[in-house]
Design a protein around this motif. Structure first.
Motif, PDB file in Angstrom:
ATOM      1  N   GLY A  65       0.938  -0.934   0.334  1.00 37.10           N
ATOM      2  CA  GLY A  65      -0.068  -0.440  -0.054  1.00 37.10           C
ATOM      3  C   GLY A  65       0.604   1.531  -0.398  1.00 37.10           C
ATOM      4  N   VAL A  66       1.673   1.193  -0.037  1.00 37.42           N
ATOM      5  CA  VAL A  66       2.904   2.473   0.141  1.00 37.42           C
ATOM      6  C   VAL A  66       4.027   2.203  -1.493  1.00 37.42           C
ATOM      7  CG1 VAL A  66       2.920   3.042   2.610  1.00 37.42           C
ATOM      8  CG2 VAL A  66       4.550   1.233   1.460  1.00 37.42           C
ATOM      9  N   PRO A  67       4.715   3.557  -1.384  1.00 40.21           N
ATOM     10  CA  PRO A  67       5.599   3.246  -3.261  1.00 40.21           C
ATOM     11  C   PRO A  67       6.713   2.890  -1.947  1.00 40.21           C
ATOM     12  CG  PRO A  67       4.285   5.147  -2.912  1.00 40.21           C
ATOM     13  CD  PRO A  67       4.336   5.017  -1.530  1.00 40.21           C
ATOM     14  N   TYR A  68       7.841   1.911  -3.231  1.00 38.99           N
ATOM     15  CA  TYR A  68       8.497   1.203  -2.536  1.00 38.99           C
ATOM     16  C   TYR A  68       9.915   2.174  -2.938  1.00 38.99           C
ATOM     17  CZ  TYR A  68      12.903  -1.605  -2.519  1.00 38.99           C
ATOM     18  OH  TYR A  68      14.633  -1.838  -2.438  1.00 38.99           O
ATOM     19  N   PHE A  69      10.299   3.294  -3.667  1.00 35.74           N
ATOM     20  CA  PHE A  69      10.489   4.309  -3.900  1.00 35.74           C
ATOM     21  C   PHE A  69       9.588   5.927  -3.699  1.00 35.74           C
ATOM     22  CE2 PHE A  69      12.378   1.805  -7.673  1.00 35.74           C
ATOM     23  CZ  PHE A  69      14.098   2.204  -7.130  1.00 35.74           C
ATOM     24  N   ILE A  70      10.315   6.599  -3.007  1.00 34.00           N
ATOM     25  CA  ILE A  70       9.319   7.922  -1.605  1.00 34.00           C
ATOM     26  C   ILE A  70       8.345   7.856  -3.303  1.00 34.00           C
ATOM     27  CG2 ILE A  70       9.153   9.380  -1.054  1.00 34.00           C
ATOM     28  CD1 ILE A  70      11.460   8.962   0.143  1.00 34.00           C
ATOM     29  N   ASP A  71       8.673   8.893  -4.325  1.00 31.48           N
ATOM     30  CA  ASP A  71       7.874   9.364  -4.801  1.00 31.48           C
ATOM     31  C   ASP A  71       7.770   9.556  -6.800  1.00 31.48           C
ATOM     32  OD1 ASP A  71      10.662  10.386  -6.025  1.00 31.48           O
ATOM     33  OD2 ASP A  71      10.056  12.664  -5.295  1.00 31.48           O
ATOM     34  N   SER A  72       8.273   7.966  -6.610  1.00 34.78           N
ATOM     35  CA  SER A  72       7.951   7.830  -8.246  1.00 34.78           C
ATOM     36  C   SER A  72       8.667   5.764  -8.209  1.00 34.78           C
ATOM     37  CB  SER A  72       9.593   7.881  -8.701  1.00 34.78           C
ATOM     38  OG  SER A  72      10.911   7.323  -8.662  1.00 34.78           O
ATOM     39  N   GLU A  73       7.862   5.080  -9.295  1.00 36.63           N
ATOM     40  CA  GLU A  73       8.552   3.886  -9.195  1.00 36.63           C
ATOM     41  C   GLU A  73       9.773   3.702  -9.548  1.00 36.63           C
ATOM     42  OE1 GLU A  73       5.940   1.893  -8.738  1.00 36.63           O
ATOM     43  OE2 GLU A  73       4.961   3.853  -8.537  1.00 36.63           O
ATOM     44  N   ILE A  74      10.338   4.821 -10.547  1.00 32.11           N
ATOM     45  CA  ILE A  74      11.215   4.439 -10.936  1.00 32.11           C
ATOM     46  C   ILE A  74      12.037   6.034 -10.809  1.00 32.11           C
ATOM     47  CG2 ILE A  74      13.568   3.844 -12.903  1.00 32.11           C
ATOM     48  CD1 ILE A  74      11.114   2.275 -14.556  1.00 32.11           C
ATOM     49  N   PRO A  75      13.373   5.702  -9.858  1.00 37.69           N
ATOM     50  CA  PRO A  75      13.669   7.310 -10.028  1.00 37.69           C
ATOM     51  C   PRO A  75      14.328   7.993 -10.847  1.00 37.69           C
ATOM     52  CG  PRO A  75      13.972   5.694  -7.213  1.00 37.69           C
ATOM     53  CD  PRO A  75      13.280   4.971  -8.875  1.00 37.69           C
ATOM     54  N   SER A  76      14.189   9.282 -11.206  1.00 41.05           N
ATOM     55  CA  SER A  76      15.262  10.715 -12.291  1.00 41.05           C
ATOM     56  C   SER A  76      16.427   9.105 -12.095  1.00 41.05           C
ATOM     57  CB  SER A  76      14.676  11.219 -12.293  1.00 41.05           C
ATOM     58  OG  SER A  76      15.428  11.935 -11.086  1.00 41.05           O
ATOM     59  N   ALA A  77      17.123   9.508 -11.350  1.00 48.44           N
ATOM     60  CA  ALA A  77      18.701   9.167 -11.069  1.00 48.44           C
ATOM     61  C   ALA A  77      19.100   7.860 -11.791  1.00 48.44           C
ATOM     62  CB  ALA A  77      19.474   9.546 -10.113  1.00 48.44           C
ATOM     63  N   VAL A  78      18.710   7.259 -11.511  1.00 49.39           N
ATOM     64  CA  VAL A  78      18.266   5.339 -11.894  1.00 49.39           C
ATOM     65  C   VAL A  78      17.635   5.758 -13.550  1.00 49.39           C
ATOM     66  CG1 VAL A  78      16.842   3.265 -12.007  1.00 49.39           C
ATOM     67  CG2 VAL A  78      17.776   4.406  -9.582  1.00 49.39           C
ATOM     68  N   PHE A  79      16.644   6.406 -13.593  1.00 51.08           N
ATOM     69  CA  PHE A  79      16.552   6.018 -14.966  1.00 51.08           C
ATOM     70  C   PHE A  79      17.640   6.852 -16.206  1.00 51.08           C
ATOM     71  CE2 PHE A  79      13.504   7.641 -18.505  1.00 51.08           C
ATOM     72  CZ  PHE A  79      13.182   6.678 -19.009  1.00 51.08           C
ATOM     73  N   LEU A  80      18.358   7.917 -15.239  1.00 51.43           N
ATOM     74  CA  LEU A  80      19.197   8.507 -16.170  1.00 51.43           C
ATOM     75  C   LEU A  80      20.222   6.882 -16.030  1.00 51.43           C
ATOM     76  CD1 LEU A  80      21.247  10.138 -17.680  1.00 51.43           C
ATOM     77  CD2 LEU A  80      21.704  10.945 -15.416  1.00 51.43           C
ATOM     78  N   GLY A  81      20.717   5.934 -14.917  1.00 51.75           N
ATOM     79  CA  GLY A  81      22.054   5.027 -15.483  1.00 51.75           C
ATOM     80  C   GLY A  81      21.085   4.315 -16.186  1.00 51.75           C
ATOM     81  N   LEU A  82      20.651   3.705 -16.233  1.00 51.27           N
ATOM     82  CA  LEU A  82      19.904   2.720 -17.128  1.00 51.27           C
ATOM     83  C   LEU A  82      19.620   3.151 -18.944  1.00 51.27           C
ATOM     84  CD1 LEU A  82      16.735   3.076 -18.258  1.00 51.27           C
ATOM     85  CD2 LEU A  82      16.276   1.910 -15.994  1.00 51.27           C
ATOM     86  N   HIS A  83      19.815   4.170 -18.584  1.00 51.04           N
ATOM     87  CA  HIS A  83      20.038   4.965 -20.463  1.00 51.04           C
ATOM     88  C   HIS A  83      21.544   4.888 -20.671  1.00 51.04           C
ATOM     89  CE1 HIS A  83      15.789   5.524 -20.276  1.00 51.04           C
ATOM     90  NE2 HIS A  83      16.290   5.675 -22.280  1.00 51.04           N
ATOM     91  N   LEU A  84      22.734   5.551 -19.767  1.00 50.67           N
ATOM     92  CA  LEU A  84      23.727   5.776 -19.567  1.00 50.67           C
ATOM     93  C   LEU A  84      24.577   5.729 -19.097  1.00 50.67           C
ATOM     94  CD1 LEU A  84      23.097   9.722 -21.128  1.00 50.67           C
ATOM     95  CD2 LEU A  84      23.357   8.095 -22.342  1.00 50.67           C
ATOM     96  N   LEU A  85      24.511   4.565 -18.257  1.00 52.90           N
ATOM     97  CA  LEU A  85      25.449   3.707 -17.223  1.00 52.90           C
ATOM     98  C   LEU A  85      25.641   2.518 -17.780  1.00 52.90           C
ATOM     99  CD1 LEU A  85      27.795   4.880 -15.030  1.00 52.90           C
ATOM    100  CD2 LEU A  85      26.312   4.105 -13.561  1.00 52.90           C
ATOM    101  N   VAL A  86      25.031   1.991 -17.637  1.00 54.96           N
ATOM    102  CA  VAL A  86      25.152   0.551 -17.687  1.00 54.96           C
ATOM    103  C   VAL A  86      25.058  -0.204 -18.605  1.00 54.96           C
ATOM    104  CG1 VAL A  86      22.597   0.113 -17.698  1.00 54.96           C
ATOM    105  CG2 VAL A  86      24.147  -1.969 -16.458  1.00 54.96           C
TER     106      VAL A  86
END
Length: 542
Positions: free
Chosen positions: A287-308
Motif C-alpha cells: 500500500g506504499v510506494p517502494y521508492f518515495i515519489d516514483s516507480e523508477i527514480p530519475s537518477a536510476v532512469f538516467l543510469g539505465l540509459h547512460l551508465l549500464v
C-alpha cells in the motif's frame, strides 16, 4: 729530374710527420645524442598540462585554495610523469606515436551527456558552475591516458574516448571543492582499471569494467565504509534531476538515439521493466510506494540509459542483453532496501551493481549460448536482421514508456509526492511509512519550510513514530521559529501541549513542488487548488 734525398732532409720530413696530428687519433668531440623523433609527441600531454594550469587560474577554480591546489597537484603529477617517461625513453632510444581513432560510441555518447548537463543545468545552477571543473578533468584525463598508454606501448589511440568516461562519472558523482583532489584520483583510477583489469573475450584482450562505473563503484564503497558521503554532491545530484521539467521524457528521447545507434534497447528496456514491475508489486502488497515519489527514480532512469549500457562491457547477444538489463533492475531494487536498512544514502544503489554485472558478463554469455544451442527460444524468436529486431524492441520500449507516463509513473504527480498521504499511511502503520514521512519532512525543513521543521520537532518530542530526542526537537523548533512559523516559536518556549498549525502559502510553495522547482510564481488560488489535490483538506474550497 730526380733529386737524391739526403740524410738531413729525411730527418726533417720525419720530424714534420711526427708533428702532424693523425686524424684517426683525435678524441671524438662531445655531442648530445639526438632525440628520438617519436618523442616530439610529448608536446601534446605537455600542452594539456599547461592548459590544466591555465584553467586553475579562472575565477571558479580560484574560489577555493584547496580546489586550486588540487589542479596544481594534478598538473605537477603529470609533469613529473612526463619527465620521467621521456628520460627513460631517450635512454632506450624508443619512439612513441599516436593514431587517430574516432569511434561513434564515444562522440555520440559524449553528445548525449552534454545534452543532459545542458538541460539539467539550466534548472539547477551548480551544474553550470561545474563546467570549468569538467574542462579540467577532461584535460587531466587526456594527458593521463596518453602517458599511461605510452608507458606500456608505442602507440596511443587519440579520439573521444575520455569524454564519455568523464561525463558519465560526473553525471552521478563529484566531490565538493575542498575535496576535489579526490575527483582527479577517481578519474585516474577509472583509467587504471581500464588499462590493467582485463580479460580475453571473444579472442581479444579487453577491459572488464566500464571505466566510469569501475571508479564510481570503488569510490562509492570507500565513501560508504568511511561514512563520508557528505564530501560529495551525490545526494544533491540524485535529487535535483527532477528540477528539470519532463526529465523522464527528455531522458527517454535521448535514450532512443543511443538505442538506435548501439542496439542497447534490450539492456535499458529490460532494466526498466524489471524495476517497474518489482516496484509496482511492492506497492500493491504494502500500500506504499517502494521508492518515495516514483516507480523508477530519475537518477536510476538516467543510469539505465547512460551508465549500464556501455556496449564494450555488456553482452552482445539479445538474450545476454536482456539478462544483463534485468540484473541491473534487480540489483538496484535490492540495493535500495539494503542501503536504507543500514543507514547509508540510497543514491549509491545505481552505482554499486554495475561493476558486479560487468564481472558476470562471461557467465551471462555462457547462459545465452546454452539457451541458443538448445533452441529454447526458437519458437518466439523471429528470423529478423539485427537492425529490424532493434527497431521492434525500440517500439515495444516506447509503448511501455507510454504506459508508464499514462499511469503517472514518470513526470506527472505521484502519490508519494503528497505529505498527507504519508501521514495517513504512517497512521495506518504501513511498512516504512513513518520513516519515509520523517525523511520527507526533513528534506522540506532543509528547504526552509517552517511547517516541516515544526512537525519534526513534534515527532521528536512525542517519541511515537521516532525515538524521542528533546535536544533535536528544540533544534527543529528553533529553526521553525527562525523561519517565522509561529507554532514553532510557541513550542520553543513550551512544547506542552504541542502547538501545530496548517502550512502557510510560503510552505506550500515548497511542499507541493512534486520534486520539481519551488512554486514561487504560482498564483495563490492555483496553489490552494493544488494543495487540495494533494490531500490538504484546509485548502479545499467549500
Amino acid at each position: 729530374m730526380r733529386y737524391k734525398q739526403t740524410e738531413g732532409s729525411a730527418q726533417v720530413m720525419a720530424a714534420a710527420r711526427r708533428r702532424r696530428p693523425r686524424q684517426d687519433r683525435l678524441p671524438p668531440s662531445p655531442q648530445r645524442a639526438p632525440a628520438a623523433p617519436g618523442l616530439r609527441v610529448f608536446s601534446i600531454p605537455l600542452a594539456l598540462t599547461a592548459a590544466l594550469l591555465l584553467v586553475s587560474l579562472v575565477a571558479r577554480v580560484q574560489e577555493s585554495a584547496i580546489l586550486t591546489g588540487s589542479f596544481w597537484a594534478a598538473a605537477a603529477g603529470l609533469l613529473l610523469w612526463q619527465t620521467g617517461l621521456v628520460l627513460r625513453l631517450r635512454t632506450r632510444r624508443a619512439n612513441r606515436a599516436f593514431h587517430v581513432v574516432l569511434r561513434p560510441q564515444h562522440y555520440l555518447q559524449a553528445t548525449l551527456h552534454i545534452s543532459v548537463f545542458a538541460y539539467w543545468g539550466y534548472f539547477w545552477g551548480p551544474v553550470y558552475d561545474h563546467v570549468w571543473l569538467l574542462v579540467g578533468q577532461l584535460l587531466f584525463a587526456y594527458a593521463f591516458d596518453m602517458l599511461l598508454s605510452w608507458s606500456r606501448r608505442e602507440r596511443y589511440g587519440l579520439g573521444f574516448g575520455p569524454f564519455p568516461i568523464i561525463f558519465s562519472t560526473n553525471l552521478f558523482l563529484w566531490f565538493r571543492d575542498d575535496w576535489f583532489y579526490l575527483q582527479f584520483l577517481m578519474i585516474a583510477v577509472g583509467f587504471l582499471g581500464k588499462e590493467f583489469v582485463r580479460w580475453r573475450r571473444e579472442g581479444r584482450l579487453t577491459h572488464i569494467f566500464n571505466p566510469s562505473a569501475f571508479s564510481l563503484g570503488l569510490f562509492s564503497l570507500i565513501l560508504i565504509a568511511t561514512g563520508t558521503s557528505d564530501l560529495t554532491w551525490g545526494q544533491d545530484i540524485a535529487s535535483t534531476l527532477t528540477l528539470a521539467p519532463q526529465i523522464y521524457l527528455f531522458l527517454f528521447l535521448i535514450g532512443l538515439v543511443a538505442m538506435y545507434a548501439f542496439s542497447i534497447t534490450l539492456v535499458a528496456g529490460s532494466a526498466a521493466i524489471v524495476l517497474f514491475g518489482l516496484s509496482a508489486l511492492y506497492s500493491t502488497l504494502t500500500g506504499v510506494p517502494y521508492f518515495i515519489d516514483s516507480e523508477i527514480p530519475s537518477a536510476v532512469f538516467l543510469g539505465l540509459h547512460l551508465l549500464v549500457t556501455d556496449p564494450s562491457t555488456s553482452p552482445r547477444t539479445p538474450v545476454g542483453k536482456t539478462l544483463f538489463g534485468a540484473g541491473y533492475g534487480l540489483g538496484v531494487f535490492g540495493l535500495y532496501s539494503l542501503l536504507g536498512a543500514i543507514g547509508v544514502p540510497t543514491f549509491y544503489d545505481k552505482l554499486l551493481c554495475v561493476p558486479l554485472l560487468n564481472l558476470s558478463v562471461p557467465w551471462i554469455d555462457r547462459l545465452a549460448r546454452t539457451i541458443k544451442d538448445r533452441n529454447l527460444l526458437a519458437r518466439w524468436t523471429p528470423d529478423w536482421t539485427p537492425t529490424r529486431a532493434n527497431v521492434v524492441h525500440m517500439t515495444v520500449w516506447g509503448l511501455f514508456f507510454g504506459v508508464m507516463a499514462g499511469i503517472g509513473s514518470t513526470d506527472s504527480r505521484h502519490r508519494g509526492d503528497s505529505v498527507p498521504f504519508w501521514q495517513q499511511v504512517c497512521a495506518e502503520d504501513r511498512p516504512q511509512a513513518c520513516s519515509r514521512l520523517i525523511q520527507l519532512e526533513t528534506n522540506y525543513c532543509n528547504d526552509n519550510a517552517g511547517w516541516a521543521c515544526n512537525e519534526l520537532g513534534g515527532h521528536y518530542t512525542a517519541g511515537v513514530i521516532t525515538p524521542a530526542d528533546q535536544s533535536l526537537a528544540l533544534t527543529y523548533f528553533a529553526q521553525a521559529c527562525e523561519l517565522r512559523f509561529q507554532a514553532g516559536c510557541v513550542n520553543l518556549l513550551d512544547p506542552t501541549p504541542l502547538s501545530r498549525a496548517a502550512p502557510r502559502p510560503l510552505d506550500l510553495r515548497l511542499l507541493l513542488r512534486e520534486a520539481g522547482p519551488n512554486l514561487l510564481d504560482m498564483p495563490e488560488a492555483e496553489l490552494f487548488d493544488r494543495a487540495c489535490a494533494h490531500g490538504w483538506s484546509f485548502a479545499c474550497r467549500p
